[in-house]
Enzyme design. Sequence first.
Site, PDB file in Angstrom:
ATOM      1  N   ASP A 120      -1.016   2.908   7.018  1.00  0.00           N
ATOM      2  CA  ASP A 120      -0.116   4.193   7.370  1.00  0.00           C
ATOM      3  C   ASP A 120       0.472   3.976   8.733  1.00  0.00           C
ATOM      4  OD1 ASP A 120       0.913   4.751   4.532  1.00  0.00           O
ATOM      5  OD2 ASP A 120      -0.231   5.987   3.957  1.00  0.00           O
TER       6      ASP A 120
ATOM      7  N   LYS B 138       2.700   0.822  -5.840  1.00  0.00           N
ATOM      8  CA  LYS B 138       2.168   0.323  -4.870  1.00  0.00           C
ATOM      9  C   LYS B 138       0.782  -0.768  -5.404  1.00  0.00           C
ATOM     10  CE  LYS B 138       2.399   4.226  -1.060  1.00  0.00           C
ATOM     11  NZ  LYS B 138       1.690   6.065  -0.851  1.00  0.00           N
TER      12      LYS B 138
ATOM     13  N   GLN C  86      -3.965   8.217   0.332  1.00  0.00           N
ATOM     14  CA  GLN C  86      -2.386   8.847  -0.976  1.00  0.00           C
ATOM     15  C   GLN C  86      -2.732  10.502  -0.863  1.00  0.00           C
ATOM     16  OE1 GLN C  86      -0.280   6.898  -2.525  1.00  0.00           O
ATOM     17  NE2 GLN C  86       1.373   9.184  -2.092  1.00  0.00           N
TER      18      GLN C  86
END
Length: 275
Positions: free
Chosen positions: A115, A48, A92
């Site tokens: 997200d 990422k 994460q």
Amino acid sequence: MKIINGNKIAQALRNKIATKVKPLERAPGLAVILVGDDPASAVYVHHKDKACKEVGFYSEKINKPSDITQQALLDEITRLNNDDKIDGILVQLPLPDHLDASLVIETIAPEKDVDGFHSENIGKLMQNQPGLRPCTPKGVMSMLATTGVDLVGKNCVVVGASNIVGRPMAMELLNARATVTICNSKTINLSGKLKNADIVVAAVGRPKMIQGDWIKSGAIVIDVGINRLEDKLVGDVDFDTATHAAWITPVPGGVGPMTIATLLENTLIAYQNRK
Ligand code: NDP
């Protein structure tokens, strides 16, 4: 059988994003928080960060020890919510057991929730309102679009019903006016459910569970699964026996790269919305 090449589609998307970023007076910023030292999570965070740099984003990689307290993690998120350089915040997953992942996600400001897991953004997806969408299902929709196949009225079967993939995936397909069946571990006669599926999305996490002869001839097969066997990665679909599919995504090189490119796309949208 044609391959839906996730690497290629993701590269095209990253190029498009980089072109849009160049003239901006401030680089869009993404903060990724990694708690603990799970090797798979560390690899995802690295990818990422690398992708952010490629498109010209400002990127903050924040490592926290696995014994961080709930409050300290929430405080870090609050700090990022108030940081003007940061447009997107991603924690994460999975988190260590002592941390409440739902509370962590709900603490992210919805406008920075790149997200797309915050209940406000999930609610907007449910209502087919504009909002930040979960990256993997949104990336799959971009991949489906490259086939040129009209989704309206198609029979879609989503195998897997997690909050991060299966459920939002089903909702994206429903919003595209497809007819959607969602399966889970208790589904009776899964192969029978797949028999009439024009589009199959597999998001289970079981290597090669879906056999080629369960797939209808001419179907589109999207394999979200990433399963590590001794020497390689495989999907949830037995790729080698699914040759009668019209289109299929490989693993690796399918949905994985699109998830990350879509995260960048969401960060740019968050930046534009915040402006
Ligand atoms: P979860 O473990 O959270 O969910 C798995 C889902 O599959 C559950 O709904 C479960 O059912 C269902 N399931 C389990 N066994 C069966 C079965 N025999 N038949 C039908 N359904 C079954 O996994 P995730 O959704 O997080 O991830 C799924 C896979 O996708 C994993 O391999 C993961 O690594 C991969 N992944 C890939 C991404 C990418 O970018 N390519 C991104 C995210 C995930 P139940 O609800 O009953 O428990």
